[in-house]
Design a protein around this motif. Structure first.
Motif, PDB file in Angstrom:
ATOM      1  N   ALA A 198     -12.780  15.867  67.479  1.00 45.84           N
ATOM      2  CA  ALA A 198     -11.610  15.401  66.726  1.00 45.84           C
ATOM      3  C   ALA A 198     -12.038  14.457  65.619  1.00 45.84           C
ATOM      4  O   ALA A 198     -11.490  14.488  64.508  1.00 45.84           O
ATOM      5  N   LEU A 199     -13.024  13.621  65.906  1.00 46.04           N
ATOM      6  CA  LEU A 199     -13.513  12.688  64.896  1.00 46.04           C
ATOM      7  C   LEU A 199     -14.294  13.419  63.808  1.00 46.04           C
ATOM      8  O   LEU A 199     -14.145  13.108  62.617  1.00 46.04           O
ATOM      9  N   LEU A 200     -15.097  14.389  64.194  1.00 44.76           N
ATOM     10  CA  LEU A 200     -15.840  15.145  63.191  1.00 44.76           C
ATOM     11  C   LEU A 200     -14.907  15.909  62.264  1.00 44.76           C
ATOM     12  O   LEU A 200     -15.170  16.023  61.063  1.00 44.76           O
ATOM     13  N   ALA A 201     -13.824  16.431  62.809  1.00 45.08           N
ATOM     14  CA  ALA A 201     -12.838  17.116  61.969  1.00 45.08           C
ATOM     15  C   ALA A 201     -12.301  16.178  60.898  1.00 45.08           C
ATOM     16  O   ALA A 201     -11.926  16.596  59.799  1.00 45.08           O
ATOM     17  N   GLY A 202     -12.298  14.880  61.205  1.00 44.59           N
ATOM     18  CA  GLY A 202     -11.823  13.884  60.253  1.00 44.59           C
ATOM     19  C   GLY A 202     -12.676  13.756  59.019  1.00 44.59           C
ATOM     20  O   GLY A 202     -12.231  13.177  58.013  1.00 44.59           O
ATOM     21  N   LEU A 203     -13.887  14.284  59.042  1.00 45.33           N
ATOM     22  CA  LEU A 203     -14.715  14.263  57.830  1.00 45.33           C
ATOM     23  C   LEU A 203     -14.066  15.047  56.701  1.00 45.33           C
ATOM     24  O   LEU A 203     -14.344  14.791  55.520  1.00 45.33           O
ATOM     25  N   LEU A 204     -13.206  15.997  57.048  1.00 44.68           N
ATOM     26  CA  LEU A 204     -12.524  16.809  56.036  1.00 44.68           C
ATOM     27  C   LEU A 204     -11.039  16.485  55.966  1.00 44.68           C
ATOM     28  O   LEU A 204     -10.230  17.300  55.525  1.00 44.68           O
ATOM     29  N   ALA A 205     -10.686  15.275  56.382  1.00 44.51           N
ATOM     30  CA  ALA A 205      -9.292  14.844  56.311  1.00 44.51           C
ATOM     31  C   ALA A 205      -8.875  14.595  54.868  1.00 44.51           C
ATOM     32  O   ALA A 205      -9.712  14.544  53.951  1.00 44.51           O
ATOM     33  N   ASP A 206      -7.583  14.411  54.670  1.00 44.46           N
ATOM     34  CA  ASP A 206      -7.058  14.210  53.328  1.00 44.46           C
ATOM     35  C   ASP A 206      -7.118  12.761  52.863  1.00 44.46           C
ATOM     36  O   ASP A 206      -6.807  12.478  51.705  1.00 44.46           O
ATOM     37  N   ASP A 207      -7.484  11.840  53.751  1.00 41.18           N
ATOM     38  CA  ASP A 207      -7.558  10.443  53.319  1.00 41.18           C
ATOM     39  C   ASP A 207      -8.939   9.873  53.607  1.00 41.18           C
ATOM     40  O   ASP A 207      -9.592  10.218  54.603  1.00 41.18           O
ATOM     41  N   ALA A 208      -9.369   9.004  52.717  1.00 42.20           N
ATOM     42  CA  ALA A 208     -10.717   8.450  52.784  1.00 42.20           C
ATOM     43  C   ALA A 208     -10.924   7.587  54.020  1.00 42.20           C
ATOM     44  O   ALA A 208     -12.041   7.501  54.540  1.00 42.20           O
ATOM     45  N   GLY A 209      -9.864   6.946  54.510  1.00 42.24           N
ATOM     46  CA  GLY A 209      -9.999   6.097  55.680  1.00 42.24           C
ATOM     47  C   GLY A 209     -10.415   6.888  56.910  1.00 42.24           C
ATOM     48  O   GLY A 209     -11.286   6.466  57.677  1.00 42.24           O
ATOM     49  N   THR A 210      -9.771   8.033  57.109  1.00 41.85           N
ATOM     50  CA  THR A 210     -10.126   8.887  58.240  1.00 41.85           C
ATOM     51  C   THR A 210     -11.544   9.415  58.087  1.00 41.85           C
ATOM     52  O   THR A 210     -12.310   9.482  59.057  1.00 41.85           O
ATOM     53  N   GLN A 211     -11.907   9.779  56.860  1.00 45.88           N
ATOM     54  CA  GLN A 211     -13.263  10.254  56.623  1.00 45.88           C
ATOM     55  C   GLN A 211     -14.286   9.157  56.906  1.00 45.88           C
ATOM     56  O   GLN A 211     -15.345   9.405  57.498  1.00 45.88           O
TER      57      GLN A 211
ATOM     58  N   ARG B 156     -14.051  18.727  49.858  1.00 42.81           N
ATOM     59  CA  ARG B 156     -13.511  17.479  50.391  1.00 42.81           C
ATOM     60  C   ARG B 156     -14.600  16.453  50.689  1.00 42.81           C
ATOM     61  O   ARG B 156     -14.299  15.273  50.888  1.00 42.81           O
ATOM     62  N   THR B 157     -15.846  16.884  50.704  1.00 44.34           N
ATOM     63  CA  THR B 157     -16.936  15.925  50.900  1.00 44.34           C
ATOM     64  C   THR B 157     -17.310  15.214  49.600  1.00 44.34           C
ATOM     65  O   THR B 157     -18.235  14.408  49.580  1.00 44.34           O
ATOM     66  N   ASP B 158     -16.571  15.505  48.522  1.00 47.13           N
ATOM     67  CA  ASP B 158     -16.754  14.750  47.266  1.00 47.13           C
ATOM     68  C   ASP B 158     -16.043  13.404  47.300  1.00 47.13           C
ATOM     69  O   ASP B 158     -16.216  12.582  46.401  1.00 47.13           O
ATOM     70  N   THR B 159     -15.221  13.165  48.312  1.00 44.86           N
ATOM     71  CA  THR B 159     -14.443  11.928  48.417  1.00 44.86           C
ATOM     72  C   THR B 159     -15.357  10.710  48.440  1.00 44.86           C
ATOM     73  O   THR B 159     -16.355  10.692  49.170  1.00 44.86           O
ATOM     74  N   PRO B 160     -15.047   9.661  47.674  1.00 45.14           N
ATOM     75  CA  PRO B 160     -15.849   8.436  47.750  1.00 45.14           C
ATOM     76  C   PRO B 160     -15.579   7.680  49.045  1.00 45.14           C
ATOM     77  O   PRO B 160     -14.428   7.558  49.482  1.00 45.14           O
ATOM     78  N   VAL B 161     -16.649   7.220  49.674  1.00 43.42           N
ATOM     79  CA  VAL B 161     -16.553   6.415  50.895  1.00 43.42           C
ATOM     80  C   VAL B 161     -17.529   5.251  50.779  1.00 43.42           C
ATOM     81  O   VAL B 161     -18.336   5.185  49.849  1.00 43.42           O
TER      82      VAL B 161
END
Length: 220
Positions: free
Chosen positions: A37-50, A86-91
């Protein structure tokens, strides 16, 4: 052979999450039942979850650079999603740096691959241990062609942080015997890009790779 000729080695990421018995795997805190479930969050729509998912990869899945049974499946999943936009998101990574999630994931792959490289094996031998006696290490070694396929897709990425992270991740993967033919192709990038990076860790990776055995280390 070109650097992208190693095809068909990566699983479908969603099949991997659904088809893996994560409850039977372990990380630093015990059962990895909650990891998919947490790994799926890497492709979430918000940076916080990622960002939370990225922290889970660092700790407990790869706590203090240790390989656990969950690290193996997580590494395969990470490799399989690197091309996802979606892995282009800044974190913000564990060192407090702002960068694209893809770059942070590539850094994570580099850390995992380093733990099964020739230097890690030599260190273990010096203290009377054998890397091949550790199932997680053997399994990560078996993943190296697939990981290499994934990271080398970004060797010429337009984002310098992603490019440097990809080159750094490729270096320890080249310890795999089946990737010997790829070594000469990495030499210019290690020498001309990674060695001049502003990132001290990348310069160290490049310098060690080129200096310890010379460029013959990457020669076919």
């Amino acid at each position: 052979m070109t650097i992208t000729d190693v095809d068909g080695l990566l699983p479908d990421p969603w099949d991997l999450l659904a088809g893996t018995d994560w409850a039977s795997l372990e990380h630093a805190c015990g059962s990895a039942a909650g990891t998919p479930a947490l790994l799926a969050g890497l492709l979430a729509d918000d940076a916080g979850t990622q960002a939370r998912a990225l922290r889970h990869l660092d700790d407990p899945v790869h706590h203090q650079n240790t390989l656990y049974s969950a690290t193996v499946s997580a590494a395969a999943y990470v490799a399989a999603i690197l091309r996802d936009p979606r892995t282009d998101t800044p974190v913000v990574d564990r060192d407090g740096r702002a960068l694209a999630l893809r770059a942070a994931l590539l850094n994570w792959v580099e850390s995992v691959a380093t733990e099964v490289g020739s230097e890690a094996e030599a260190h273990m031998a010096r203290v009377g241990l054998c890397l091949e006696e550790h199932p997680e290490s053997v399994q990560v070694r078996a993943l190296r062609p697939g990981l290499f396929q994934a990271v080398t897709a970004f060797l010429h990425a337009p984002d310098p942080a992603v490019q440097e992270a990809a080159i750094a991740a490729a270096v320890p993967l080249l310890d795999a015997p089946e990737l010997v033919q790829q070594r000469a192709l990495l030499t210019p990038l290690v020498r001309d890009v990674l060695l001049s990076s502003d990132n001290r860790s990348y310069r160290f990776i490049a310098g060690r790779a080129l200096k310890s055995c010379g460029e013959d280390r990457f020669a076919a």
